[in-house]
Design a protein around this motif. Structure first.
Motif, PDB file in Angstrom:
ATOM      1  N   THR A 177     -69.149-106.939  14.955  1.00  8.89           N
ATOM      2  CA  THR A 177     -69.246-108.126  15.924  1.00  8.89           C
ATOM      3  C   THR A 177     -69.926-108.454  16.808  1.00  8.89           C
ATOM      4  O   THR A 177     -70.286-109.136  18.246  1.00  8.89           O
ATOM      5  N   THR A 178     -71.650-107.792  16.540  1.00  4.86           N
ATOM      6  CA  THR A 178     -72.682-108.244  17.111  1.00  4.86           C
ATOM      7  C   THR A 178     -72.897-109.716  17.319  1.00  4.86           C
ATOM      8  O   THR A 178     -74.067-109.858  18.097  1.00  4.86           O
ATOM      9  N   GLY A 179     -72.689-110.137  16.666  1.00  6.06           N
ATOM     10  CA  GLY A 179     -73.798-111.830  16.356  1.00  6.06           C
ATOM     11  C   GLY A 179     -74.743-111.850  16.068  1.00  6.06           C
ATOM     12  O   GLY A 179     -75.238-112.910  15.951  1.00  6.06           O
ATOM     13  N   LEU A 180     -75.303-110.595  15.579  1.00  8.75           N
ATOM     14  CA  LEU A 180     -77.008-111.163  15.268  1.00  8.75           C
ATOM     15  C   LEU A 180     -77.029-111.224  14.173  1.00  8.75           C
ATOM     16  O   LEU A 180     -76.781-111.144  12.981  1.00  8.75           O
ATOM     17  N   GLU A 181     -77.909-113.028  13.541  1.00  6.43           N
ATOM     18  CA  GLU A 181     -77.819-113.485  12.088  1.00  6.43           C
ATOM     19  C   GLU A 181     -79.358-112.670  11.564  1.00  6.43           C
ATOM     20  O   GLU A 181     -80.214-112.195  12.316  1.00  6.43           O
ATOM     21  N   GLY A 182     -79.227-112.698  10.599  1.00 15.42           N
ATOM     22  CA  GLY A 182     -80.916-112.595  10.025  1.00 15.42           C
ATOM     23  C   GLY A 182     -80.714-111.085   9.605  1.00 15.42           C
ATOM     24  O   GLY A 182     -80.349-110.244   9.546  1.00 15.42           O
ATOM     25  N   SER A 183     -81.931-110.365   9.387  1.00 18.38           N
ATOM     26  CA  SER A 183     -81.962-109.194   8.280  1.00 18.38           C
ATOM     27  C   SER A 183     -82.926-107.883   9.190  1.00 18.38           C
ATOM     28  O   SER A 183     -84.205-109.513  10.046  1.00 18.38           O
ATOM     29  N   TRP A 184     -82.629-107.157   9.360  1.00 17.81           N
ATOM     30  CA  TRP A 184     -84.036-106.587  10.658  1.00 17.81           C
ATOM     31  C   TRP A 184     -84.525-104.556  10.030  1.00 17.81           C
ATOM     32  O   TRP A 184     -83.836-104.599   9.263  1.00 17.81           O
ATOM     33  N   ASP A 185     -85.167-103.961  10.616  1.00 18.64           N
ATOM     34  CA  ASP A 185     -86.015-103.281   9.913  1.00 18.64           C
ATOM     35  C   ASP A 185     -85.939-102.210  11.162  1.00 18.64           C
ATOM     36  O   ASP A 185     -86.184-102.604  12.577  1.00 18.64           O
ATOM     37  N   PHE A 186     -85.511-100.871  10.791  1.00 21.83           N
ATOM     38  CA  PHE A 186     -84.970-100.612  12.271  1.00 21.83           C
ATOM     39  C   PHE A 186     -85.164 -98.364  11.725  1.00 21.83           C
ATOM     40  O   PHE A 186     -84.764 -98.130  10.580  1.00 21.83           O
ATOM     41  N   THR A 187     -85.416 -97.921  12.698  1.00 20.71           N
ATOM     42  CA  THR A 187     -84.371 -96.226  12.338  1.00 20.71           C
ATOM     43  C   THR A 187     -83.708 -95.276  12.884  1.00 20.71           C
ATOM     44  O   THR A 187     -84.257 -96.222  14.316  1.00 20.71           O
ATOM     45  N   LEU A 188     -82.875 -95.257  12.348  1.00 19.76           N
ATOM     46  CA  LEU A 188     -82.636 -94.471  14.218  1.00 19.76           C
ATOM     47  C   LEU A 188     -82.299 -92.633  13.649  1.00 19.76           C
ATOM     48  O   LEU A 188     -82.359 -92.717  12.750  1.00 19.76           O
ATOM     49  N   SER A 189     -81.887 -92.202  14.434  1.00 14.71           N
ATOM     50  CA  SER A 189     -82.460 -90.093  14.564  1.00 14.71           C
ATOM     51  C   SER A 189     -81.551 -90.208  15.490  1.00 14.71           C
ATOM     52  O   SER A 189     -81.386 -90.278  16.309  1.00 14.71           O
ATOM     53  N   PHE A 190     -80.525 -89.059  14.837  1.00 17.98           N
ATOM     54  CA  PHE A 190     -79.795 -88.569  15.933  1.00 17.98           C
ATOM     55  C   PHE A 190     -79.268 -86.620  15.007  1.00 17.98           C
ATOM     56  O   PHE A 190     -79.916 -86.506  14.403  1.00 17.98           O
ATOM     57  N   SER A 191     -78.611 -86.362  15.637  1.00 21.59           N
ATOM     58  CA  SER A 191     -77.772 -85.021  15.401  1.00 21.59           C
ATOM     59  C   SER A 191     -76.163 -84.963  14.306  1.00 21.59           C
ATOM     60  O   SER A 191     -75.523 -86.019  15.375  1.00 21.59           O
ATOM     61  N   PRO A 192     -76.630 -84.642  14.194  1.00 19.30           N
ATOM     62  CA  PRO A 192     -75.278 -84.369  13.170  1.00 19.30           C
ATOM     63  C   PRO A 192     -74.284 -84.004  14.257  1.00 19.30           C
ATOM     64  O   PRO A 192     -74.043 -83.225  14.943  1.00 19.30           O
ATOM     65  N   ALA A 193     -72.529 -84.362  13.904  1.00 24.28           N
ATOM     66  CA  ALA A 193     -71.452 -83.904  14.650  1.00 24.28           C
ATOM     67  C   ALA A 193     -71.625 -82.037  14.456  1.00 24.28           C
ATOM     68  O   ALA A 193     -71.725 -82.168  13.775  1.00 24.28           O
ATOM     69  N   GLY A 194     -71.289 -82.436  16.088  1.00 24.10           N
ATOM     70  CA  GLY A 194     -71.252 -80.934  16.642  1.00 24.10           C
ATOM     71  C   GLY A 194     -72.063 -79.868  16.056  1.00 24.10           C
ATOM     72  O   GLY A 194     -72.078 -78.611  17.135  1.00 24.10           O
ATOM     73  N   MET A 195     -73.182 -80.520  16.627  1.00 25.38           N
ATOM     74  CA  MET A 195     -74.367 -79.677  16.422  1.00 25.38           C
ATOM     75  C   MET A 195     -74.713 -78.960  18.162  1.00 25.38           C
ATOM     76  O   MET A 195     -74.908 -77.537  18.124  1.00 25.38           O
ATOM     77  N   ASP A 196     -74.384 -79.881  18.566  1.00 24.24           N
ATOM     78  CA  ASP A 196     -74.334 -79.064  20.163  1.00 24.24           C
ATOM     79  C   ASP A 196     -73.537 -78.386  20.355  1.00 24.24           C
ATOM     80  O   ASP A 196     -74.223 -76.965  21.345  1.00 24.24           O
ATOM     81  N   GLN A 197     -72.342 -78.142  19.831  1.00 24.19           N
ATOM     82  CA  GLN A 197     -71.512 -77.219  20.276  1.00 24.19           C
ATOM     83  C   GLN A 197     -71.975 -75.636  19.613  1.00 24.19           C
ATOM     84  O   GLN A 197     -71.436 -74.988  20.026  1.00 24.19           O
ATOM     85  N   PHE A 198     -72.063 -76.349  18.374  1.00 23.35           N
ATOM     86  CA  PHE A 198     -71.987 -74.876  17.653  1.00 23.35           C
ATOM     87  C   PHE A 198     -73.433 -74.303  18.307  1.00 23.35           C
ATOM     88  O   PHE A 198     -73.167 -73.382  18.368  1.00 23.35           O
ATOM     89  N   ILE A 199     -74.321 -74.631  18.476  1.00 18.86           N
ATOM     90  CA  ILE A 199     -75.863 -74.370  19.601  1.00 18.86           C
ATOM     91  C   ILE A 199     -75.498 -73.376  20.359  1.00 18.86           C
ATOM     92  O   ILE A 199     -75.171 -72.008  20.634  1.00 18.86           O
ATOM     93  N   ARG A 200     -74.319 -73.745  21.279  1.00 14.23           N
ATOM     94  CA  ARG A 200     -74.233 -73.264  22.553  1.00 14.23           C
ATOM     95  C   ARG A 200     -72.478 -72.053  22.048  1.00 14.23           C
ATOM     96  O   ARG A 200     -72.751 -70.919  22.624  1.00 14.23           O
ATOM     97  N   SER A 201     -72.081 -73.069  20.820  1.00  6.38           N
ATOM     98  CA  SER A 201     -71.051 -71.659  21.323  1.00  6.38           C
ATOM     99  C   SER A 201     -72.325 -70.330  20.491  1.00  6.38           C
ATOM    100  O   SER A 201     -71.457 -68.325  20.849  1.00  6.38           O
ATOM    101  N   GLN A 202     -73.297 -70.244  19.954  1.00 10.07           N
ATOM    102  CA  GLN A 202     -73.909 -69.154  19.205  1.00 10.07           C
ATOM    103  C   GLN A 202     -74.467 -68.468  20.739  1.00 10.07           C
ATOM    104  O   GLN A 202     -75.764 -67.381  20.205  1.00 10.07           O
ATOM    105  N   GLY A 203     -74.428 -68.915  21.539  1.00  9.55           N
ATOM    106  CA  GLY A 203     -75.898 -68.255  22.643  1.00  9.55           C
ATOM    107  C   GLY A 203     -77.033 -68.414  22.433  1.00  9.55           C
ATOM    108  O   GLY A 203     -77.767 -68.082  22.548  1.00  9.55           O
ATOM    109  N   ALA A 204     -77.192 -69.811  22.038  1.00  9.73           N
ATOM    110  CA  ALA A 204     -79.053 -70.443  21.143  1.00  9.73           C
ATOM    111  C   ALA A 204     -79.219 -71.568  22.477  1.00  9.73           C
ATOM    112  O   ALA A 204     -79.454 -72.823  21.728  1.00  9.73           O
TER     113      ALA A 204
END
Length: 554
Positions: free
Chosen positions: A465-492
């Motif tokens: 529903t962006t209303g953006l026409e045409g085509s685009w180039d981009f990159t997207l970087s993110f963490s897997p779902a739950g990664m931060d909770q897992f790291i904290r749960s392990q005390g790291a």
């Protein structure tokens, strides 16, 4: 094109292939069914496989089909229309049971010419690649020629189970290769197909520039790219350098490619009755035998293996996971599930029939899921039905777009890894272990792909529903779902306890979580200037009517 087919056909006949066609006529499949693939959560190429006289290649892009037909890697298929890597097709055709792989390629070439009017030519073009060179001191042993030739993979040891496991995060897995009688050219050629090599090579070819002649014995081990908080890792690049005394360096080199001159987006229609004639009534729908039992208390994590000979091993799996996979759904579209469905774990050892499959290829994953459906219905008395219900879904909206207008003549492409400039935010923040690059992509196409890009976050189709026409180039970087909770749960690292921050903040260098994790929602807003807004939307849901917690006896 016909002359090329004729030469290949003649060579195949000379080698004893079971065909009696003249050298002027390329060998072809019998009846063939070609159609657009059905929508799938995991739209990855399956095949090619020859199942007792039935050729199958499923959920394949046109680039996949051309690569399979000409025996090249996907990145060696260049040019062509923008949709070459987006639309997916199923190809099912009749062929002789003893058709060789080389003859199968010739038949697929002929099918693409016939059904898609494909026109291609060979060319050499400068392509991104990695050069394998010698460092200061190569650590290789000259081979004496005895024993097998090749690189043998040794899987990582499973993490400790039970009391000896201790606390904290287990060490990262190590992928080990022992290579014997290997030339540097063969080693370079096979490197991109090693386990998780794409994380480091991005699918690029490796070319031998070592200058080393002869054959060599050597071994090395490396780990997947994971957050530093999860333990010390050995990257593939570092392993090649420190353990072998070789180097991998990004270069552009002239490589042979298949250039697509023209191809139709819609295949010609199937002949009347062809789908029915190709239907296989003998495809197994149930395992020959299956052992189902609760997992031991020491079991950690889930493992799923399909081994040669039709043996299927599942360890520590939940019924919720199996139902989602077997019915191709996500958690939000599963209703009526008791709490234990995602808590109780089971081990399943089953034997599937491999009749009609090529020796060594075993049973395909789609058939396994169908047999697991039958197993759950039989052993757990699972009963279900489908209905439409209102569930949480997302709309993609524009806030302050940060997108680059695409060259409309370039190919629409989605790939794991960095863009052509090679910039990789994971080098500064390894918690961003998901990095995707989109080229010449509309917002509607991006919204449609989000569920497969980030299944841990997105469980139902996203609407643009962006209303953006045409085509685009981009990159997207993110963490897997739950990664931060897992790291904290392990005390790291990270802040103690609680949920991950849901509000967007800084980019890769200033994540909202001290662990460095950035959610998909934060990444889309901060990096792309877009936003995912939640709403209720009617969606088909699988409803569990009945399921037993204890399986029937073996």
């Amino acid at each position: 094109m016909v002359r090329a087919f004729a030469c290949l056909a003649f060579a195949a006949v000379q080698s004893g292939a079971a065909f009696s066609q003249s050298i002027e006529t390329p060998p072809t499949f019998g009846a063939s069914d070609v159609h657009l693939s059905a929508s799938a959560r995991n739209p990855f190429r399956r095949g090619p496989i020859n199942r007792g006289g039935r050729f199958e290649l499923r959920t394949a892009t046109m680039a996949d089909l051309i690569a399979a037909a000409y025996g090249v890697d996907d990145d060696k298929v260049v040019g062509g229309p923008s949709w070459l890597e987006m639309d997916r097709f199923d190809v099912i055709a009749r062929t002789a049971a003893n058709t060789t792989p080389e003859m199968q390629k010739i038949m697929l070439q002929a099918l693409l010419v016939d059904r898609f009017k494909l026109v291609v030519h060979n060319e050499t073009k400068p392509m991104p690649a990695y050069a394998l060179t010698v460092g200061k001191h190569a650590q290789l042993k000259e081979a004496d020629g005895s024993g097998d030739t090749g690189c043998k993979f040794t899987p990582p040891s499973p993490p400790p189970q039970g009391p000896q496991a201790g606390g904290g995060i287990p060490p990262p897995p190590l992928f080990s290769y022992t290579c014997r009688n290997m030339s540097m050219a063969a080693f370079a050629e096979g490197m991109r197909r090693m386990v998780m090599a794409d994380q480091y090579l991005g699918g690029s070819s490796v070319v031998d520039q070592t200058g080393l002649k002869g054959s060599w014995d050597f071994s090395f081990k490396y780990s997947p790219r994971i957050p530093a908080a999860m333990g010390n890792t050995i990257t593939m690049v570092d392993a090649i350098d420190k353990q072998l005394g070789l180097k991998l360096e990004p270069v552009k080199v002239p490589l042979p490619v298949i250039v697509v001159d023209s191809v139709n987006q819609k295949p010609t229609d199937n002949l009347p009755g062809v789908v029915e004639s190709l239907r296989v009534s003998s495809t197994p729908t149930e395992f020959e035998v299956a052992d189902v039992r609760p997992s031991g208390p020491e079991t950690r994590g889930m493992r799923f293996q399909i081994q040669p000979g039709g043996r299927v091993n599942l360890t520590g799996v939940t019924l919720k996971f199996l139902i989602e996979q077997a019915w191709n759904i996500s958690g939000d579209t599963l209703a009526g599930a008791p709490k234990w469905l995602d808590g109780d774990r089971f081990d399943i050892i089953a034997k599937a029939s491999t009749s009609g499959s090529i020796p060594g290829q075993g049973v395909d994953i789609d058939t396994v899921w169908l047999m697991l459906r039958a197993l759950l219905q039989d052993r757990f008395k699972l009963a279900t039905h489908s209905e439409d219900r209102l569930v949480d879904a997302y709309n993609l909206v524009a806030v302050k777009p940060k997108l680059k207008k695409a060259d409309p003549t370039s190919r629409t492409r989605f790939r794991e890894g960095p863009a052509a400039d090679g910039k990789d935010p994971r080098d500064k923040n390894p918690m961003l272990s998901r990095l995707v690059t989109c080229q010449n992509m509309t917002m509607a196409q991006f919204a449609d792909k989000l569920q497969s890009i980030a299944p841990g976050y997105i469980h139902s189709p996203v609407l643009d529903t962006t209303g953006l026409e045409g085509s685009w180039d981009f990159t997207l970087s993110f963490s897997p779902a739950g990664m931060d909770q897992f790291i904290r749960s392990q005390g790291a690292g990270g802040r103690g306890g609680g949920e991950a921050a849901s509000q967007p903040s800084g980019g890769p260098a200033e994540a909202s979580d001290p662990s460095g994790a950035i959610t998909l929602f934060e990444a889309i807003e901060k990096q792309l200037g877009l936003k995912l807004e939640k709403q209720k939307r009617p969606t088909s849901v699988l409803v569990i009517d009945h399921v037993e917690q204890k399986p029937t006896d073996n």
